[in-house]
Structure formats: C-alpha cells, structure tokens
Motif scaffolding. Structure first.
Motif, short mmCIF file in Angstrom:
data_model
loop_
_atom_site.label_atom_id
_atom_site.label_comp_id
_atom_site.label_asym_id
_atom_site.label_seq_id
_atom_site.Cartn_x
_atom_site.Cartn_y
_atom_site.Cartn_z
N ALA A 1 0.86 -1.19 0.00
CA ALA A 1 0.00 0.00 0.00
C ALA A 1 0.89 1.23 0.00
N ALA A 2 0.86 2.00 -1.08
CA ALA A 2 1.70 3.21 -1.19
C ALA A 2 1.04 4.35 -0.42
N MET A 3 1.82 5.00 0.43
CA MET A 3 1.31 6.09 1.27
C MET A 3 1.97 7.41 0.86
N PHE A 4 1.21 8.23 0.13
CA PHE A 4 1.63 9.61 -0.17
C PHE A 4 0.87 10.50 0.81
N VAL A 5 1.20 10.39 2.07
CA VAL A 5 0.38 10.95 3.14
C VAL A 5 1.20 11.93 3.97
N LEU A 6 0.66 13.12 4.17
CA LEU A 6 1.30 14.12 5.02
C LEU A 6 1.21 13.69 6.48
N VAL B 1 9.48 10.52 -10.47
CA VAL B 1 10.05 9.65 -9.44
C VAL B 1 8.95 8.79 -8.83
N TYR B 2 7.78 9.38 -8.58
CA TYR B 2 6.66 8.60 -8.04
C TYR B 2 6.25 7.48 -9.00
N GLN B 3 6.26 7.77 -10.29
CA GLN B 3 5.89 6.75 -11.26
C GLN B 3 6.89 5.60 -11.23
N THR B 4 8.18 5.95 -11.09
CA THR B 4 9.22 4.92 -10.99
C THR B 4 9.02 4.06 -9.75
N ILE B 5 8.70 4.69 -8.62
CA ILE B 5 8.51 3.96 -7.37
C ILE B 5 7.29 3.05 -7.45
N LEU B 6 6.20 3.55 -8.02
CA LEU B 6 4.99 2.73 -8.15
C LEU B 6 5.25 1.53 -9.06
N GLU B 7 6.01 1.74 -10.10
CA GLU B 7 6.35 0.63 -10.99
C GLU B 7 7.26 -0.36 -10.28
N ASP B 8 8.21 0.16 -9.53
CA ASP B 8 9.18 -0.71 -8.82
C ASP B 8 8.48 -1.53 -7.74
N SER B 9 7.63 -0.90 -6.95
CA SER B 9 7.01 -1.56 -5.79
C SER B 9 5.80 -2.42 -6.16
N ARG B 10 5.16 -2.08 -7.30
CA ARG B 10 3.94 -2.76 -7.72
C ARG B 10 2.85 -2.70 -6.64
N ALA B 11 2.75 -1.54 -6.00
CA ALA B 11 1.72 -1.35 -4.97
C ALA B 11 0.34 -1.53 -5.59
N GLY B 12 -0.59 -2.14 -4.82
CA GLY B 12 -1.94 -2.39 -5.31
C GLY B 12 -2.93 -1.29 -4.96
N ILE B 13 -2.57 -0.43 -4.00
CA ILE B 13 -3.45 0.66 -3.58
C ILE B 13 -2.58 1.84 -3.19
N LEU C 1 -1.83 -0.26 -9.64
CA LEU C 1 -2.79 0.25 -8.66
C LEU C 1 -4.21 -0.13 -9.06
N ARG C 2 -4.91 -0.73 -8.11
CA ARG C 2 -6.31 -1.08 -8.34
C ARG C 2 -7.27 -0.09 -7.67
N GLN C 3 -6.75 0.69 -6.75
CA GLN C 3 -7.59 1.70 -6.11
C GLN C 3 -6.71 2.86 -5.66
N ILE C 4 -7.24 4.08 -5.80
CA ILE C 4 -6.56 5.31 -5.37
C ILE C 4 -7.48 6.01 -4.39
N VAL C 5 -7.01 6.21 -3.17
CA VAL C 5 -7.81 6.78 -2.09
C VAL C 5 -7.28 8.18 -1.77
N VAL C 6 -8.18 9.16 -1.79
CA VAL C 6 -7.79 10.55 -1.55
C VAL C 6 -8.24 10.98 -0.16
N ILE C 7 -7.30 11.52 0.60
CA ILE C 7 -7.56 11.95 1.97
C ILE C 7 -7.84 13.45 1.99
N GLY C 8 -9.03 13.82 2.45
CA GLY C 8 -9.38 15.23 2.55
C GLY C 8 -9.83 15.81 1.22
#
Length: 521
Positions: free
Chosen positions: A70-75, A105-117, A138-145
C-alpha cells in the motif's frame, strides 16, 4: 523482548504491541496524536485501535491480499498512523513515501514496488495523481481530505465507510512489515524492506536507553513520518511508551516550528542541523525565543556542526544529542548521550548496536585512522527490493555498510568525515568535507556550507566551498574567509574557491546532496 529481537522474543504483529497493548493497559482515552495546527484533530489510543482495525478491514474489502503493498503519499496527519497500523493489522505492507518528490520519481517507485493501492493527501494530488493514474498495478486510489475525490479515485471517508473492525493478523517478527525508500543522497532511491521486530528494537535501544522517552512526554518531530528518523521520533517512540506526538502537515520553517514550540510546549524536539541553524539565526535577529519545557533535543540526517549545538544549549540550557542513523538501520545507532555530549562528534554506539571502522581492504582501522563505518544490530533491513547486487554490497552478514567515513578518537568517540564518495586527498592527506564545513559555519556571515573536491589548473584535487549567507549578509562580509579557515583547521584544507549560492541541495532528511554540486551546470 530483548534488543536482539529474534522471532521467539516477540509473538506476532507489531501493531499488537504498539496499538492494542495500550488499550489493554488502560490508555484508551490518552491522546496518541494531536495535529499541531488551528482546528487540528486529536486521535486517542482507543480511537486509533478502532480506526486502524477498520482500515485493515477496508483494505481487505478492496481486494488487497496479505503481503501486497500500500503506497502512502500521506502528510503528517492522523490518517498516517491509521493507515500504517491498519495495513500491518491486515498483513499488508505500507510504503511510507517522501511527499516532496516529483511525478516521474513517483511513477518509478509505483512501478518498482507494484503497490496495489495508493493513499494520497489531497494537497499532493497535482504531483502524485498523474503517476498514480498511469500505474498499471494500482487497483484503487484513495484521496484523503479535499472537497471531492477526482475521477478514478475514492475518498478516504467512502473507503472507510461501513468497514467493521478486522482482527490483527498474527505473524512472526521476521516477516516484512513495511517499506521505506532511501532518501537518495547519492542517487536514485531504493526500496528498503523492514520486518515487524525492527520497530520495537529501535524503541528498546535508542528510544529507551538514549532518548529516555517517558509516557508523560509530548514529542514534536520536525522530521516527517515518511522517513526512518521521523517515523521513530513522531510515531514508534511515543507509541512505545504511550506518550503523545504532535503532527504538522506543513513545511517545518523557523517560523512554524517556533510557533509549535510556543503553542504546544513539547518536552522532546527532534530536528535536523539545517533547521536548528535557521532557528538560531531567527532568534538571534529577533532577540527572543519561544518558551517550552524541552528536556531532550536530538538531531540526525546530517552531522551537526558543533557551533550550532553550543549556541542551542546557550539559548535553551539543553544539549542537542547528535546521532547517526540510516534508512537501512531504521533509526539512530551511534549517538551522543544525555550528560555525555561532545560537540563535533557523533558520540558512541547506542546500546544494542556494535560499530567498527574498516579500510578499503576490510581490515579494522586503528585509533586516529579514517575508515568506513559498519554497524551491527537487529533493526537492520531485510534487503533492497529487487536489487540483489546492492543488497549484497550493503548487507554483509550481520554487518551493514553505512557508506560514511569516520575517525575513531582515543576517547572512543566517532567523528564524522563525510560520505565515502565525498572524501578526497589534498597533498596526499585525507580531507573531510564536514570538517571544512564546520569551520566555515563558524564564520559570522555563513549560515550553511558544503564542500566538494575540484581539480585545479595542475589537475590536482582541492576543496571548493559552496556557502549560504545569513540574512542581511553579503559576499563582502566574507572578508578573508580562506585565511579564517587556514587558522582553524590547517593550511592545506582551506577551500581554494568559495561560491555563494541561495540554497544547498538536500534530501528530505536534511542530507546535503554533494553529488549535485559536483554535476556540471
């Protein structure tokens, strides 16, 4: 559990000890996290227990399976611990990601990690969403706030809606729990995988035996939760004893940090050298500083210049305990200690860790010599994801190579010299960029400095300095800066060139990216 953290020393999931234990021990109503801004929210240990269990349920409901990512782009906000511990409870591996990078860079990380969410704070959507939408994994993208979730995403509120609390999955302590990506002080980031036990190991060693954190403490870390140093300071250490942490989702500046110190009055403050220097300059100009009951102050990310530590103690009456850690070791393993601070050094090994210096041939370096620092301890990462050669080069059995050059003094303390790639020789003698930088920041006009090697007309390596001036200072205020350095550290070490720049390139952890200064314009 002992500091060795073997599988038999701890039964199960780290989330049980860090979260559920506090409910069992009667701390349900104790604030675990407080958002340090106007109308900020509070999350108690009991609420965290429930919300993280509901997040675990929502992850499973979304089709995530055990050991997926689970990739966390979270403040730094209360959703961060909810998602992090919720993922652990579900057996899913959260990846805490630097929120200051760019889309490529985020695209590279998502490709490298193969995160599902992916979980994204709405403030980061402009940069992160293009990379997330382009990911085939990624099968789901969740937006906080935010007001409304963009097309192709779901809001965090809807993601959590009607999710019933899920039980915490049982696992052994040596299972991979979460990922971090290295900060990239020397290049592209690498996926660093840590096991469940590592979190508690850092608490039982540095947190307990050096920081001495207590349940009554309140903690503010200017260093963010997305990297190892900030995760320990602002989450795992406070949660290890049932203390309270203040979270700040904005940029830590001298103004914002001063306001937080004045308003929330933490007892422990965790910063980085750049910010310590800038705060001191602000207070010197203003002639006043905020009031707070600080009893511990720590620094890491880059070696702390001694002048900054001495000035800070003069203002607060509290030392800054400078330490050394890494993403690979999860937190600090070499540090100054309470009532045992020697500015200009990184102190001694944290209880539970062993360190040694080796030369290029792998032989131990004697006192007074310079060698690469190796560390042994049970918070070491499992490996770099999908980078076998780099894993083998860094993780040598029980020992981890840090890539840092150090000198061991006859008093048993370690003095930072620079990254292995940053060291160079002048007239056949090793020069430590950090030693020259420390001398430069003692100049009354210089706020920050970075030193690299550059070849002169005879094709010989010599020091070159890049300096950031204090507010109100100009290049004319530097005067005879080269003579200033000669008198302090030796005639062959002075910078042959001094270039004034507005800012030094740094990682999010405050490490100077000297490789960028060496790159051609």
């Amino acid at each position: 559990m002992d500091a060795r953290g073997g599988a038999g020393a701890m039964n199960g999931n780290a989330a049980d000890w860090f979260v559920e234990r506090h409910v069992r021990e009667g701390r349900s109503d104790k604030p675990a996290f407080v958002e340090a801004w106007q109308n900020g929210r509070t999350l108690t240990y009991g609420e965290l227990s429930q919300s993280s269990a509901r997040c675990a349920s929502a992850l499973l409901r979304a089709g995530l399976r055990r050991e997926e990512r689970a990739a966390m782009f979270v403040l730094d906000q209360i959703e961060f611990p909810e998602i992090f511990w919720g993922a652990l409870k579900a057996g899913i591996q959260p990846i805490a990601l630097n929120t200051l990078l760019v889309s490529d860079v985020y695209q590279t990380i998502l490709e490298d990690s193969r995160a599902g969410i992916a979980f994204i704070s709405h403030e980061l959507l402009e940069v992160v969403l293009p990379a997330a939408l382009a990911s085939e994994h990624l099968r789901q993208i969740v937006v906080i706030g935010g007001d409304a979730a963009p097309a192709g995403t779901i809001s965090y509120v809807d993601f959590m809606k009607d999710a019933e609390p899920a039980p915490t999955v049982n696992c052994v302590g040596d299972e991979v729990a979460f990922w971090l990506y290295s900060s990239g002080s020397t290049g592209a980031p690498k996926g660093v995988r840590h096991v469940h036990n590592a979190l508690r190991v850092t608490c039982d060693t540095y947190g307990l035996q050096v920081l001495g954190i207590k349940e009554s403490d309140t903690v503010f870390s200017a260093a963010k939760l997305f990297f190892a140093y900030g995760m320990g300071n602002g989450m795992s250490f406070p949660m290890s004893v049932g203390a309270t942490a203040y979270l700040f989702n904005g940029r830590p500046t001298p103004d914002s940090v001063s306001e937080i110190l004045a308003t929330y009055k933490p007892t422990i403050y965790c910063g980085v050298p750049t910010l310590y220097a800038a705060m001191i300059q602000k207070w010197e100009v203003e002639g006043a500083h905020p009031e707070a009951p600080l009893r511990r102050c720590i620094s890491a990310g880059e070696a702390l210049p001694g002048e900054i530590g001495r000035k800070w103690k003069g203002i607060w009456g509290v030392d800054i305990m400078d330490g050394v850690g890494s993403t690979e070791m999860l937190h600090i393993f070499l540090s100054n200690k309470p009532c045992d601070v020697a500015y200009g050094t990184s102190g001694t090994a944290v209880p539970g860790y062993d360190v040694r210096l080796v030369d290029d041939a792998g032989a131990d370096v004697s006192i007074g010599g310079i060698g690469e620092l190796l560390v042994r301890g049970h918070s070491s990462a499992a490996d770099y994801w999908n980078q076998r050669d780099k894993s083998r080069a860094t993780f040598e059995g029980e020992w981890t190579r840090t890539g840092d050059k150090y000198e061991l003094t006859d008093s048993g303390r370690y003095v930072y010299c620079g990254r292995t790639d940053d060291m160079f020789k002048v007239s056949g003698i090793w020069v430590s960029p950090f030693e020259v930088e420390q001398a430069l920041v003692e100049h009354p006009a210089i706020l920050e400095a970075a030193v690299i090697s550059q070849r002169d007309a005879e094709n010989l390596e010599k020091p070159k300095a890049f300096v950031v001036l204090k507010d109100g200072k100009t290049e004319s205020d530097l005067g005879e800066v080269k003579e200033f350095i000669k008198d302090k550290i030796g005639k062959w070490k002075y910078p042959r060139w001094v270039e004034v720049i507005d800012d030094l390139p740094k990682t999010a952890t405050g490490k100077i990216q000297r490789f960028k200064l060496r790159e051609p314009a």
